[in-house]
Design a protein around this motif. Structure first.
Motif, PDB file in Angstrom:
ATOM      1  N   GLN A  27     -37.938  12.500 -37.241  1.00  0.00           N
ATOM      2  CA  GLN A  27     -38.028  11.728 -35.530  1.00  0.00           C
ATOM      3  C   GLN A  27     -37.759  12.507 -34.625  1.00  0.00           C
ATOM      4  O   GLN A  27     -36.602  13.123 -34.756  1.00  0.00           O
ATOM      5  N   ALA A  28     -38.515  11.751 -33.301  1.00  0.00           N
ATOM      6  CA  ALA A  28     -37.663  12.499 -32.325  1.00  0.00           C
ATOM      7  C   ALA A  28     -36.971  12.357 -32.210  1.00  0.00           C
ATOM      8  O   ALA A  28     -36.671  11.006 -32.213  1.00  0.00           O
ATOM      9  N   PHE A  29     -35.712  12.648 -31.635  1.00  0.00           N
ATOM     10  CA  PHE A  29     -34.398  12.273 -30.678  1.00  0.00           C
ATOM     11  C   PHE A  29     -34.705  12.885 -28.951  1.00  0.00           C
ATOM     12  O   PHE A  29     -35.073  13.858 -28.152  1.00  0.00           O
ATOM     13  N   GLU A  30     -35.021  11.191 -28.497  1.00  0.00           N
ATOM     14  CA  GLU A  30     -35.188  11.686 -26.916  1.00  0.00           C
ATOM     15  C   GLU A  30     -33.535  12.061 -26.006  1.00  0.00           C
ATOM     16  O   GLU A  30     -33.522  10.785 -25.854  1.00  0.00           O
ATOM     17  N   TRP A  31     -32.919  12.199 -25.216  1.00  0.00           N
ATOM     18  CA  TRP A  31     -31.812  12.010 -25.308  1.00  0.00           C
ATOM     19  C   TRP A  31     -31.659  11.872 -23.660  1.00  0.00           C
ATOM     20  O   TRP A  31     -32.840  12.902 -22.861  1.00  0.00           O
ATOM     21  N   TYR A  32     -31.349  10.140 -23.012  1.00  0.00           N
ATOM     22  CA  TYR A  32     -31.407  10.071 -21.488  1.00  0.00           C
ATOM     23  C   TYR A  32     -33.198  10.227 -20.671  1.00  0.00           C
ATOM     24  O   TYR A  32     -33.526  10.791 -19.680  1.00  0.00           O
ATOM     25  N   GLY A  33     -33.842   9.903 -21.754  1.00  0.00           N
ATOM     26  CA  GLY A  33     -35.672   9.843 -21.779  1.00  0.00           C
ATOM     27  C   GLY A  33     -36.426  10.730 -21.808  1.00  0.00           C
ATOM     28  O   GLY A  33     -36.189  11.785 -21.601  1.00  0.00           O
ATOM     29  N   GLY A  34     -37.549   9.937 -21.672  1.00  0.00           N
ATOM     30  CA  GLY A  34     -38.942  11.148 -21.944  1.00  0.00           C
ATOM     31  C   GLY A  34     -39.763  11.743 -20.823  1.00  0.00           C
ATOM     32  O   GLY A  34     -39.316  11.166 -19.734  1.00  0.00           O
ATOM     33  N   TYR A  35     -40.553  12.143 -21.627  1.00  0.00           N
ATOM     34  CA  TYR A  35     -41.533  12.301 -20.816  1.00  0.00           C
ATOM     35  C   TYR A  35     -41.859  11.575 -19.545  1.00  0.00           C
ATOM     36  O   TYR A  35     -41.673  11.950 -18.402  1.00  0.00           O
ATOM     37  N   THR A  36     -41.946  10.872 -19.989  1.00  0.00           N
ATOM     38  CA  THR A  36     -42.403   9.771 -18.958  1.00  0.00           C
ATOM     39  C   THR A  36     -41.807   9.691 -18.213  1.00  0.00           C
ATOM     40  O   THR A  36     -40.927   9.217 -16.986  1.00  0.00           O
ATOM     41  N   GLU A  37     -40.497   8.645 -17.590  1.00  0.00           N
ATOM     42  CA  GLU A  37     -39.388   8.745 -17.203  1.00  0.00           C
ATOM     43  C   GLU A  37     -38.462  10.627 -16.197  1.00  0.00           C
ATOM     44  O   GLU A  37     -38.444   9.834 -15.144  1.00  0.00           O
ATOM     45  N   LEU A  38     -39.430  11.427 -16.852  1.00  0.00           N
ATOM     46  CA  LEU A  38     -38.350  12.111 -16.318  1.00  0.00           C
ATOM     47  C   LEU A  38     -40.244  13.388 -15.278  1.00  0.00           C
ATOM     48  O   LEU A  38     -39.621  13.955 -14.750  1.00  0.00           O
ATOM     49  N   CYS A  39     -40.794  12.816 -15.536  1.00  0.00           N
ATOM     50  CA  CYS A  39     -42.729  13.864 -15.071  1.00  0.00           C
ATOM     51  C   CYS A  39     -42.383  13.949 -13.544  1.00  0.00           C
ATOM     52  O   CYS A  39     -42.824  15.193 -13.227  1.00  0.00           O
ATOM     53  N   GLY A  40     -41.704  13.151 -12.988  1.00  0.00           N
ATOM     54  CA  GLY A  40     -41.865  13.553 -11.307  1.00  0.00           C
ATOM     55  C   GLY A  40     -40.609  14.543 -10.572  1.00  0.00           C
ATOM     56  O   GLY A  40     -41.234  14.696 -10.501  1.00  0.00           O
ATOM     57  N   VAL A  41     -39.110  14.864 -11.168  1.00  0.00           N
ATOM     58  CA  VAL A  41     -38.612  15.039 -11.087  1.00  0.00           C
ATOM     59  C   VAL A  41     -38.996  16.622 -11.738  1.00  0.00           C
ATOM     60  O   VAL A  41     -38.854  16.938 -10.521  1.00  0.00           O
ATOM     61  N   LEU A  42     -39.371  16.708 -12.595  1.00  0.00           N
ATOM     62  CA  LEU A  42     -40.007  17.829 -13.287  1.00  0.00           C
ATOM     63  C   LEU A  42     -41.381  18.767 -12.745  1.00  0.00           C
ATOM     64  O   LEU A  42     -40.519  19.684 -11.951  1.00  0.00           O
ATOM     65  N   HIS A  43     -41.662  17.685 -12.990  1.00  0.00           N
ATOM     66  CA  HIS A  43     -42.827  18.074 -11.876  1.00  0.00           C
ATOM     67  C   HIS A  43     -42.859  18.812 -10.316  1.00  0.00           C
ATOM     68  O   HIS A  43     -43.468  19.886  -9.546  1.00  0.00           O
ATOM     69  N   LYS A  44     -41.621  18.506  -9.664  1.00  0.00           N
ATOM     70  CA  LYS A  44     -41.012  18.478  -8.116  1.00  0.00           C
ATOM     71  C   LYS A  44     -41.493  20.050  -8.448  1.00  0.00           C
ATOM     72  O   LYS A  44     -40.921  20.813  -7.342  1.00  0.00           O
ATOM     73  N   TYR A  45     -39.789  20.484  -9.512  1.00  0.00           N
ATOM     74  CA  TYR A  45     -38.953  21.969  -9.721  1.00  0.00           C
ATOM     75  C   TYR A  45     -39.513  22.340 -10.836  1.00  0.00           C
ATOM     76  O   TYR A  45     -39.071  23.919 -10.366  1.00  0.00           O
ATOM     77  N   ILE A  46     -40.573  22.936 -11.593  1.00  0.00           N
ATOM     78  CA  ILE A  46     -40.801  23.172 -12.276  1.00  0.00           C
ATOM     79  C   ILE A  46     -42.587  23.574 -12.224  1.00  0.00           C
ATOM     80  O   ILE A  46     -42.656  22.355 -12.450  1.00  0.00           O
ATOM     81  N   LYS A  47     -43.212  24.401 -12.464  1.00  0.00           N
ATOM     82  CA  LYS A  47     -45.126  24.578 -11.808  1.00  0.00           C
ATOM     83  C   LYS A  47     -45.452  24.734 -13.240  1.00  0.00           C
ATOM     84  O   LYS A  47     -44.546  25.346 -14.253  1.00  0.00           O
ATOM     85  N   PRO A  48     -46.861  24.778 -13.528  1.00  0.00           N
ATOM     86  CA  PRO A  48     -47.427  25.082 -14.841  1.00  0.00           C
ATOM     87  C   PRO A  48     -46.821  26.551 -15.172  1.00  0.00           C
ATOM     88  O   PRO A  48     -47.551  26.761 -16.281  1.00  0.00           O
ATOM     89  N   GLN A  49     -47.379  26.764 -13.581  1.00  0.00           N
ATOM     90  CA  GLN A  49     -47.279  28.407 -14.129  1.00  0.00           C
ATOM     91  C   GLN A  49     -46.476  29.204 -14.204  1.00  0.00           C
ATOM     92  O   GLN A  49     -45.846  30.397 -14.962  1.00  0.00           O
ATOM     93  N   ASP A  50     -45.627  28.410 -14.357  1.00  0.00           N
ATOM     94  CA  ASP A  50     -43.699  29.101 -14.018  1.00  0.00           C
ATOM     95  C   ASP A  50     -43.553  29.700 -15.793  1.00  0.00           C
ATOM     96  O   ASP A  50     -43.761  28.447 -16.825  1.00  0.00           O
ATOM     97  N   GLU A  51     -43.296  30.297 -15.782  1.00  0.00           N
ATOM     98  CA  GLU A  51     -42.246  30.839 -17.401  1.00  0.00           C
ATOM     99  C   GLU A  51     -41.602  30.294 -17.008  1.00  0.00           C
ATOM    100  O   GLU A  51     -39.847  30.468 -16.530  1.00  0.00           O
ATOM    101  N   VAL A  52     -40.430  28.659 -18.525  1.00  0.00           N
ATOM    102  CA  VAL A  52     -39.968  28.670 -18.545  1.00  0.00           C
ATOM    103  C   VAL A  52     -39.144  28.538 -20.047  1.00  0.00           C
ATOM    104  O   VAL A  52     -39.363  28.265 -21.336  1.00  0.00           O
ATOM    105  N   LEU A  53     -37.549  28.642 -19.999  1.00  0.00           N
ATOM    106  CA  LEU A  53     -36.414  28.966 -21.340  1.00  0.00           C
ATOM    107  C   LEU A  53     -36.264  27.187 -21.044  1.00  0.00           C
ATOM    108  O   LEU A  53     -35.424  26.826 -20.294  1.00  0.00           O
ATOM    109  N   VAL A  54     -36.517  26.861 -22.253  1.00  0.00           N
ATOM    110  CA  VAL A  54     -35.380  25.238 -22.314  1.00  0.00           C
ATOM    111  C   VAL A  54     -34.464  25.486 -23.776  1.00  0.00           C
ATOM    112  O   VAL A  54     -34.980  26.017 -24.989  1.00  0.00           O
TER     113      VAL A  54
END
Length: 703
Positions: A27-54
């Protein structure tokens, strides 16, 4: 069984997270919201071509959702072997390139400068709990413990221009740790305040807003720290000068979210704290909101859920809008379950009421009461339909009272008034005078006409010394009639007056100008106030009106010690610099028994001591009145309608056989007529508009 930790320290332990994910399974556990709530600001600062460490991926679906929309270079790490195994199994076939590795975020083993972005959702919050520990102390190494080491590791693996994007609740010690770390390294720091994750139907959800911390790595540190706060994902950045200012701004966002949560779930007649809305580009206060709920016993009409009341500029210090009692009365008369009373600030421009409504609507709708229908129209209410008018003509700073402003405003009758306001206590007008306008039409002729929202620019205005704008000043002048009780008329003997507290100088000048033979001495502590009175309120000392700079306490003590001094009237109209005492006028030292004894002994046998008392603390007020009653044989009180002020008129009396009894109504009326005749003497040039002395004394009662 609860999945929440038993103590804050558990958040940073591998054992806790191993137990946590073992219990949750897939069962997934989402701290502080999921993709829908965060996508706007995440796409603003992280680009699809970026190499990302989660960092600290857990079993969140966020990485999977980012992968599905085109982010194909994601490396996910977590301390929990269980979480990593579950995520590897879950994505093996559907997302074969999505990497999940068990690694310690404080020492990832990744090469330096490899990643363009590091994404952290809740991991810093979890690890920084160790920064305080169970006893609230910082870690012994002074570097933030595991959280500090994680931030250093993030900085190592990010390339120049890379960003650390952290989704956090921004507890102060967490945010301070991160901001001080990255600002100290010369990075740019920006904080976005997103909406809270609280659902209307779920009171157990987070009431605090979610923040996104974005720290950008520079090759060369900027000359000054770059610290910014944005409201929402697209709000314009507000630049802040220091870490402390950024932390304070975040606290304000959190306080607003808690207030909004409280208001969303219940109505409460107890007063809410004032909410200040700032102009984002400048950071200066633009609106102050007070939320007033009607008591449960009051049943407004069914469709009267919510309304907004806009206070015209220049009227925000009126009792009806500035006091808790006044706003309660306003809400009852408006007849809504909830009323938001909005005051506009000086040094801000407001074009018209429609613009103010459009600006406020998105924010105030978040303060609507529970149960209000979504399609309910919310009315905006005001007085006269306009935003009012105000012009700040002078700004200054006092070492004693802080920043001050002299401003011109329009009154209800269209007349022009000048006010002195101390910014730290801007709900209180320290002094007010009426102004004359050369060439202005007579107010009488235009009495029925609505004054313009923005008046034509006046010529040089002068203070009209015939008017006393402050109600307690009018009562003090009326109190001079008590000198006539059983004594010679005012015209037969000079009147000596000692006044502590100058303000704009309206009261002492009125007494000097219109009471024959009056000689007025004023003691003022603040030299800036004296300059303001001279430059902006037309103060003109002469041989019958003198002003000395000094401490009123010390001056009266000196007069008493020297001997040979006496006054017919001693007036205290001096404010306290400590509003936390519950008594804003006078300072407590002015009403201690030994000092009041000296005041009494400096009065002549016919003398009157006049005290402007402003006290919201009923117990403290009773103590003051009891001390005064113990020293003066007759103490009369006059409440100021619509204000907290009351004026105490205390008769000195002579020897025991001449101790005054409370004056009878006929005696007061005779004394009032005597003073009225003096003030209305037609032999005086330009006599003042008639003060109704009898009416001012009519509501006197024994204190």
């Amino acid at each position: 069984m609860s999945l929440l930790p038993r103590s804050a320290g558990e958040f940073s332990s591998a054992e806790y997270w191993e137990r946590f994910f073992s219990r949750r399974g897939d069962q997934a556990f989402e701290w502080y919201g999921g993709y829908t709530e965060l996508c706007g600001v995440l796409h603003k600062y992280i680009k699809p071509q970026d190499e990302v460490l989660v960092v600290g991926c857990g079993n969140s679906e966020l990485s999977e959702q980012l992968w599905d929309v085109g982010y194909k270079r994601l490396t996910n790490i977590d301390l929990s072997a269980t979480a990593i195994a579950n995520m590897q199994q879950r994505n093996r076939s559907r997302r074969p390139g999505l990497l999940f590795l068990r690694a310690d975020a404080t020492q990832t083993g990744m090469e330096a400068g490899r990643f363009r972005a590091a994404l952290d959702k809740g991991t810093l919050d979890a690890m920084a709990s160790e920064e305080r520990g169970q006893d609230g102390e910082k870690p012994e190494d002074g570097k933030g413990g595991q959280a500090g080491r994680m931030l250093a590791e993030v900085g190592r693996v990010l390339c120049v221009g890379g960003r650390y994007v952290c989704v956090t609740l921004a507890q102060e010690h967490v945010l301070q740790l991160a901001v001080e770390h990255f600002a100290g390294e010369g990075w740019a720091v920006r904080v976005h305040c997103l909406g809270g994750q609280e659902a209307e139907s779920d009171s157990s959800s987070f009431a605090l807003p979610v923040f996104v911390l974005v720290c950008t790595k520079f090759r060369q540190p900027p000359p000054t720290p770059l610290l910014e706060l944005c409201q929402g994902e697209d709000g314009p950045p507000c630049r802040l000068a220091a870490v402390a200012e950024l932390l304070a701004a975040v606290r304000d966002c959190q306080a607003y979210a808690l207030l909004r949560s409280r208001l969303r779930h219940n109505t409460d007649p107890t007063p809410c704290p004032a909410l200040t809305l700032c102009h984002t580009p400048s950071g200066r206060a633009r609106f102050t909101l007070n939320v007033v709920d009607c008591p449960p016993t009051v049943r407004p009409p069914r469709d009267h859920h919510f309304a907004i009341f806009i206070v015209p500029q220049g009227r925000e210090s009126d009792w009806l809008y500035s006091s808790e009692e006044g706003r309660g009365q306003l809400a009852l008369s408006a007849g809504f379950r909830r009323l938001v009373v909005v005051a506009m600030h000086r040094d801000q421009q407001y074009s018209d009421m429609q613009a103010v409504q459009s600006e406020l609507s998105p924010m105030v709708m978040e303060l609507a009461p529970p149960g209000m229908p979504t399609n309910q129209q919310v009315p905006f209410l005001s007085v006269g339909g306009g935003v009012g008018w105000r012009a700040v003509v002078h700004r200054g700073r006092s070492a004693l009272s802080g920043e001050l402003a002299v401003e011109d405003v329009r009154g209800e009758d269209g007349g022009l008034f000048r006010r002195l306001v101390f910014i730290d206590n801007e709900g209180v007008v320290q002094s007010e005078s009426r102004l004359t306008e050369p060439g202005a039409p007579s107010l009488k002729k235009n009495k029925k006409k609505k004054p313009p929202a923005v008046p034509p620019k006046p010529g040089p205005a002068q203070v009209d010394r015939r008017f006393l704008c402050c109600a307690h000043h009018r009562v003090m002048v009326a109190g001079l009639a008590l000198l006539c009780l059983g004594h010679a008329p005012l015209t037969d003997a000079p009147v000596s007056v000692l006044l502590v507290g100058l303000g704009g100088g309206g009261l002492p000048q009125f007494v000097r100008d219109w009471v024959p033979g009056a000689r007025v001495e004023v003691v003022e502590l603040d030299p800036v106030v004296l300059d303001v009175a001279r430059d902006w309120f037309g103060l003109e000392p002469d041989e019958r009106l003198s002003v000395m700079l000094g401490d009123g306490l010390e001056h009266i003590n000196k007069l008493y010690s020297q001997g040979g001094h006496s006054y017919d009237v001693i007036m205290f109209d001096v404010d306290s610099k400590d509003p936390s005492l519950g008594m804003s006028c006078p300072p407590p030292a002015f009403v201690e028994t030994p000092f009041l004894e000296r005041v009494r002994d400096l009065l002549t046998p016919r003398g009157v001591f006049m005290l402007n008392l402003v006290c919201r603390d009923s117990v403290r007020r009773e103590g003051v009145v009891a001390r005064v009653r113990g020293l003066f044989p007759c103490v009369l009180s006059r409440d100021i309608e619509g204000e907290v002020n009351e004026v105490l008129l205390c008769l000195r009396g002579g020897d025991a056989d001449t101790t005054p009894a409370p004056p009878s109504p006929p005696a007061l009326r005779r004394a009032a007529r005597t003073l009225q005749g003096v003030l209305g003497d037609k032999n005086q040039p330009s006599p003042p508009p008639s003060l109704d002395i009898a009416a001012l004394l009519d509501n006197l009662h024994i204190a």
